[in-house]
Design an enzyme around this catalytic site. Structure first.
Site, mmCIF file in Angstrom:
data_model
loop_
_atom_site.group_PDB
_atom_site.id
_atom_site.type_symbol
_atom_site.label_atom_id
_atom_site.label_comp_id
_atom_site.label_asym_id
_atom_site.label_seq_id
_atom_site.Cartn_x
_atom_site.Cartn_y
_atom_site.Cartn_z
ATOM 1 N N ASP A 1 4.043 1.606 -4.220
ATOM 2 C CA ASP A 1 3.171 2.128 -5.005
ATOM 3 C C ASP A 1 2.945 1.219 -6.103
ATOM 4 O O ASP A 1 3.850 0.684 -6.914
ATOM 5 C CB ASP A 1 3.407 3.425 -5.483
ATOM 6 C CG ASP A 1 2.391 4.537 -5.907
ATOM 7 O OD1 ASP A 1 2.080 3.862 -7.160
ATOM 8 O OD2 ASP A 1 2.190 5.693 -5.454
ATOM 9 N N LYS B 1 -11.348 2.233 -14.577
ATOM 10 C CA LYS B 1 -11.421 0.889 -13.824
ATOM 11 C C LYS B 1 -11.615 -0.182 -15.011
ATOM 12 O O LYS B 1 -11.559 -1.406 -14.917
ATOM 13 C CB LYS B 1 -12.792 1.028 -12.883
ATOM 14 C CG LYS B 1 -12.232 1.974 -11.889
ATOM 15 C CD LYS B 1 -11.119 1.392 -10.878
ATOM 16 C CE LYS B 1 -11.690 0.144 -10.008
ATOM 17 N NZ LYS B 1 -10.516 -0.390 -9.053
ATOM 18 N N ASP C 1 0.862 -1.318 0.013
ATOM 19 C CA ASP C 1 0.039 0.147 0.006
ATOM 20 C C ASP C 1 0.836 1.272 0.227
ATOM 21 O O ASP C 1 1.749 1.567 0.728
ATOM 22 C CB ASP C 1 -0.845 -0.063 1.260
ATOM 23 C CG ASP C 1 -1.911 1.109 0.978
ATOM 24 O OD1 ASP C 1 -3.234 0.530 1.213
ATOM 25 O OD2 ASP C 1 -1.757 2.197 1.131
ATOM 26 N N SER D 1 -15.649 -1.730 -10.559
ATOM 27 C CA SER D 1 -17.038 -0.760 -10.063
ATOM 28 C C SER D 1 -18.115 -0.695 -10.731
ATOM 29 O O SER D 1 -17.979 -0.874 -11.870
ATOM 30 C CB SER D 1 -16.191 0.588 -9.804
ATOM 31 O OG SER D 1 -17.283 1.677 -9.583
ATOM 32 N N GLN E 1 -6.947 4.830 -7.502
ATOM 33 C CA GLN E 1 -7.697 6.180 -7.060
ATOM 34 C C GLN E 1 -9.276 5.971 -7.182
ATOM 35 O O GLN E 1 -9.613 5.562 -8.073
ATOM 36 C CB GLN E 1 -7.026 6.924 -8.279
ATOM 37 C CG GLN E 1 -7.333 8.566 -8.141
ATOM 38 C CD GLN E 1 -8.858 8.889 -7.880
ATOM 39 O OE1 GLN E 1 -9.303 9.307 -6.802
ATOM 40 N NE2 GLN E 1 -9.721 8.816 -8.748
ATOM 41 N N TYR F 1 -12.825 7.977 -13.838
ATOM 42 C CA TYR F 1 -12.610 6.738 -12.917
ATOM 43 C C TYR F 1 -13.461 5.465 -13.449
ATOM 44 O O TYR F 1 -12.583 4.620 -13.542
ATOM 45 C CB TYR F 1 -13.334 7.131 -11.556
ATOM 46 C CG TYR F 1 -13.432 5.918 -10.575
ATOM 47 C CD1 TYR F 1 -12.553 5.325 -10.000
ATOM 48 C CD2 TYR F 1 -14.783 5.312 -10.423
ATOM 49 C CE1 TYR F 1 -12.567 4.283 -8.959
ATOM 50 C CE2 TYR F 1 -14.977 4.114 -9.437
ATOM 51 C CZ TYR F 1 -13.740 3.827 -8.940
ATOM 52 O OH TYR F 1 -14.060 2.708 -8.023
ATOM 53 N N ALA G 1 -5.872 -1.581 -4.824
ATOM 54 C CA ALA G 1 -5.070 -0.265 -4.720
ATOM 55 C C ALA G 1 -5.808 0.612 -6.028
ATOM 56 O O ALA G 1 -5.664 0.102 -7.010
ATOM 57 C CB ALA G 1 -3.933 -0.237 -5.086
ATOM 58 N N ARG H 1 -29.729 3.234 -4.931
ATOM 59 C CA ARG H 1 -28.386 2.462 -5.005
ATOM 60 C C ARG H 1 -28.391 1.200 -4.591
ATOM 61 O O ARG H 1 -29.530 0.834 -3.917
ATOM 62 C CB ARG H 1 -27.217 3.289 -4.193
ATOM 63 C CG ARG H 1 -26.843 4.626 -4.619
ATOM 64 C CD ARG H 1 -25.966 4.511 -6.070
ATOM 65 N NE ARG H 1 -25.504 6.026 -6.353
ATOM 66 C CZ ARG H 1 -26.267 6.732 -7.414
ATOM 67 N NH1 ARG H 1 -27.191 6.449 -7.732
ATOM 68 N NH2 ARG H 1 -25.844 7.680 -7.582
ATOM 69 N N ASP I 1 -23.588 12.263 -12.035
ATOM 70 C CA ASP I 1 -24.416 11.416 -11.121
ATOM 71 C C ASP I 1 -25.343 10.311 -11.732
ATOM 72 O O ASP I 1 -25.588 10.640 -12.936
ATOM 73 C CB ASP I 1 -25.313 12.414 -10.209
ATOM 74 C CG ASP I 1 -25.951 11.297 -9.025
ATOM 75 O OD1 ASP I 1 -25.221 10.809 -8.176
ATOM 76 O OD2 ASP I 1 -27.259 11.327 -8.835
HETATM 77 N N1 LIG Z 1 -15.682 1.280 -1.474
HETATM 78 C C1 LIG Z 1 -16.436 1.134 -2.575
HETATM 79 O O1 LIG Z 1 -17.769 1.142 -2.285
HETATM 80 C C2 LIG Z 1 -16.009 0.614 -3.952
HETATM 81 C C3 LIG Z 1 -16.881 0.377 -5.011
HETATM 82 C C4 LIG Z 1 -16.546 0.030 -6.217
HETATM 83 C C5 LIG Z 1 -15.187 -0.230 -6.299
HETATM 84 N N2 LIG Z 1 -14.421 -0.191 -5.240
HETATM 85 C C6 LIG Z 1 -12.890 -0.382 -5.464
HETATM 86 O O2 LIG Z 1 -12.288 -1.395 -4.454
HETATM 87 C C7 LIG Z 1 -11.117 -1.160 -4.444
HETATM 88 C C8 LIG Z 1 -10.744 -0.397 -2.849
HETATM 89 O O3 LIG Z 1 -11.579 0.799 -2.311
HETATM 90 P P1 LIG Z 1 -11.678 1.016 -0.809
HETATM 91 O O4 LIG Z 1 -13.068 1.499 -0.757
HETATM 92 O O5 LIG Z 1 -11.114 0.057 -0.137
HETATM 93 O O6 LIG Z 1 -10.792 2.235 -1.068
HETATM 94 P P2 LIG Z 1 -9.770 3.012 0.024
HETATM 95 O O7 LIG Z 1 -9.519 4.316 -0.434
HETATM 96 O O8 LIG Z 1 -10.148 2.517 1.249
HETATM 97 O O9 LIG Z 1 -8.420 1.829 -0.150
HETATM 98 C C9 LIG Z 1 -7.778 2.131 -1.243
HETATM 99 C C10 LIG Z 1 -6.235 1.663 -0.741
HETATM 100 O O10 LIG Z 1 -5.571 1.941 -1.928
HETATM 101 C C11 LIG Z 1 -4.204 2.717 -1.624
HETATM 102 N N3 LIG Z 1 -3.633 3.062 -2.872
HETATM 103 C C12 LIG Z 1 -4.056 4.195 -3.604
HETATM 104 N N4 LIG Z 1 -3.175 4.364 -4.542
HETATM 105 C C13 LIG Z 1 -2.350 3.413 -4.272
HETATM 106 C C14 LIG Z 1 -1.044 3.427 -5.128
HETATM 107 N N5 LIG Z 1 -0.966 4.158 -6.245
HETATM 108 N N6 LIG Z 1 -0.208 2.241 -4.998
HETATM 109 C C15 LIG Z 1 -0.668 1.499 -3.906
HETATM 110 N N7 LIG Z 1 -1.686 1.612 -3.137
HETATM 111 C C16 LIG Z 1 -2.658 2.784 -3.397
HETATM 112 C C17 LIG Z 1 -4.578 3.695 -0.478
HETATM 113 O O11 LIG Z 1 -3.713 3.999 0.240
HETATM 114 C C18 LIG Z 1 -5.711 2.721 0.217
HETATM 115 O O12 LIG Z 1 -5.114 2.300 1.369
HETATM 116 C C19 LIG Z 1 -10.611 0.098 -5.111
HETATM 117 O O13 LIG Z 1 -10.154 -0.711 -6.204
HETATM 118 C C20 LIG Z 1 -11.908 0.756 -5.605
HETATM 119 O O14 LIG Z 1 -12.051 1.270 -6.982
HETATM 120 C C21 LIG Z 1 -14.703 0.175 -4.040
#
Ligand SMILES: NC(=O)c1ccc[n+]([C@@H]2O[C@H](COP(=O)([O-])OP(=O)(O)OC[C@H]3O[C@@H](n4cnc5c(N)ncnc54)[C@H](O)[C@@H]3O)[C@@H](O)[C@H]2O)c1
Length: 336
Positions: free
Chosen positions: A67, A160, A41, A132, A90, A156, A88, A224, A289
């Site tokens: 990273d 994705k 991370d 996503s 954005q 995004y 991981a 949602r 949205d």
């Molecule tokens: N939470 C949701 O509702 C949701 C919905 C759809 C998809 N997702 C996907 O699930 C995954 C996790 O999301 P989350 O909600 O746990 O988010 P989060 O922000 O809690 O976790 C993301 C983690 O990735 C790390 N990170 C970011 N950029 C990085 C990089 N360049 N290298 C290494 N680490 C990096 C961050 O430090 C963080 O710890 C993501 O891929 C997101 O697109 C989440």
């Protein structure tokens, strides 16, 4: 489950983004099942990384700060792994519009780095990707299934989707197993509640706990499919152990369509205080949205035996209890 999760005992698993919300919840379950876990991370702000997310298992997982954009650091870690959970990212939709290059670097180049590392170093690994609902855009029919066209409304969602395609392509061409789980709105313990860029349900829990009014954009009638993180974690683990999932894409939600305002009511009820006000949509949010969204998970259920189990009322209540116990760890600014 068609294949029991006990299959994960002793398995070596790498979680990119494993200090974040979903990744850390996966880590917790993997450790409980006896897997050997490495977290990779970058600890980037404003994302959801938090040492508190792995406090209970800190001595039992290896944490590497790195990273996904850094190929040289990432590539050797792929060796000897059996499963990679690629979390991981954005994750801010509005951030992706204001800084599309950042989104592309992390979500596209970062995923390509992982693909290239696997190609070079370990084609025996299986990768489960966090896709996503944002890849779909505004639905043209409901419930959304895996055959629904992809028309993302933001960078995004586009990136994705591209990353998902890179991964499945590399898997096919270079012979490793890959699965994409397209997640709906995930809530539950360990989600960041410092800001409202994403993880809105958890943000509302914070607002209610602090007795600050929750702001509802527009009429609040948009819908949602909210899913508790425990159900999402079980979906990732089910995808990992079931060979029938290999090479596939799955929509992951509960199949229950909930109005935004009804979700807010659940939050207020669980917290036992708070209020909400309607405000006009900020233009930058309104333009990306989505009005209505709900999925069917028939394909995932059929292939793996996974089922969503947590209903919204119980899930919100359990989440509120978690933050009552650990409020401070999720509000204090983090310094490293
Ligand atoms: N939470 C949701 O509702 C949701 C919905 C759809 C998809 N997702 C996907 O699930 C995954 C996790 O999301 P989350 O909600 O746990 O988010 P989060 O922000 O809690 O976790 C993301 C983690 O990735 C790390 N990170 C970011 N950029 C990085 C990089 N360049 N290298 C290494 N680490 C990096 C961050 O430090 C963080 O710890 C993501 O891929 C997101 O697109 C989440």
């Amino acid at each position: 489950m068609k294949v029991p999760l006990t299959e994960l005992k002793g398995k070596k698993a790498l979680i990119t983004g494993g200090l974040g919300f979903i990744g850390s919840n996966i880590a917790q379950q993997l450790v409980a099942l006896g897997a050997r876990v490495t977290i990779y991370d970058a600890c980037l702000d404003p994302y959801g990384w938090n040492d508190a997310n792995i406090a209970e298992i800190a001595g039992e997982v290896e944490v590497i700060r790195g990273d996904v954009r850094d190929y040289e650091k990432l590539a050797p870690l792929v060796k000897q792994q059996e499963i990679i959970f690629h979390m991981a990212a954005q994750v801010g939709r509005e951030i992706s519009m204001s800084d599309p290059q950042l989104d592309t670097d992390i979500n596209c180049t970062g995923t390509l780095n992982l693909c290239r590392a696997i190609e070079k170093n370990n084609r025996d690994v299986k990768v489960i990707y966090a896709g996503s609902r944002g890849q779909i855009g505004e639905p043209i029919y409901l419930p959304v299934d895996e055959d629904h066209p992809t028309l993302p409304t933001d960078i995004y969602g586009i990136n994705k989707l591209a990353a998902e395609k890179y991964l499945l392509l590399y898997g096919k061409v270079y012979g490793f197993d890959a699965v994409s789980l397209r997640l709906n709105n995930v809530y539950g313990p360990r989600c960041q509640m410092r800001h409202c860029f994403y993880g809105i349900l958890n943000w509302f829990i914070r607002n209610a706990m602090e007795n600050k009014p929750i702001t509802v954009y527009g009429d609040g009638l948009q819908t949602r499919d909210y899913i508790h993180v425990d159900d999402v974690v079980r979906a990732f683990l089910a995808a990992a152990v079931n060979p029938a999932a290999n090479g596939n894409i799955y929509m992951i939600g509960t199949g229950v369509e909930t109005k935004f305002l009804d979700m807010v009511e659940q939050v207020l009820k669980a917290v036992g205080q708070g209020s909400y006000i309607h405000v006009p949509f900020p233009p930058e949010r309104e333009s990306i949205d989505i009005r209505k969204f709900v999925v069917t998970c028939r394909r995932m259920i059929k292939d793996t035996g996974w089922q969503p189990q947590v209903d919204l009322a119980d899930g919100v209540e359990q989440t509120v209890q978690f933050y009552r116990r650990r409020h401070k760890e999720y509000l204090t600014p983090i310094a490293r």
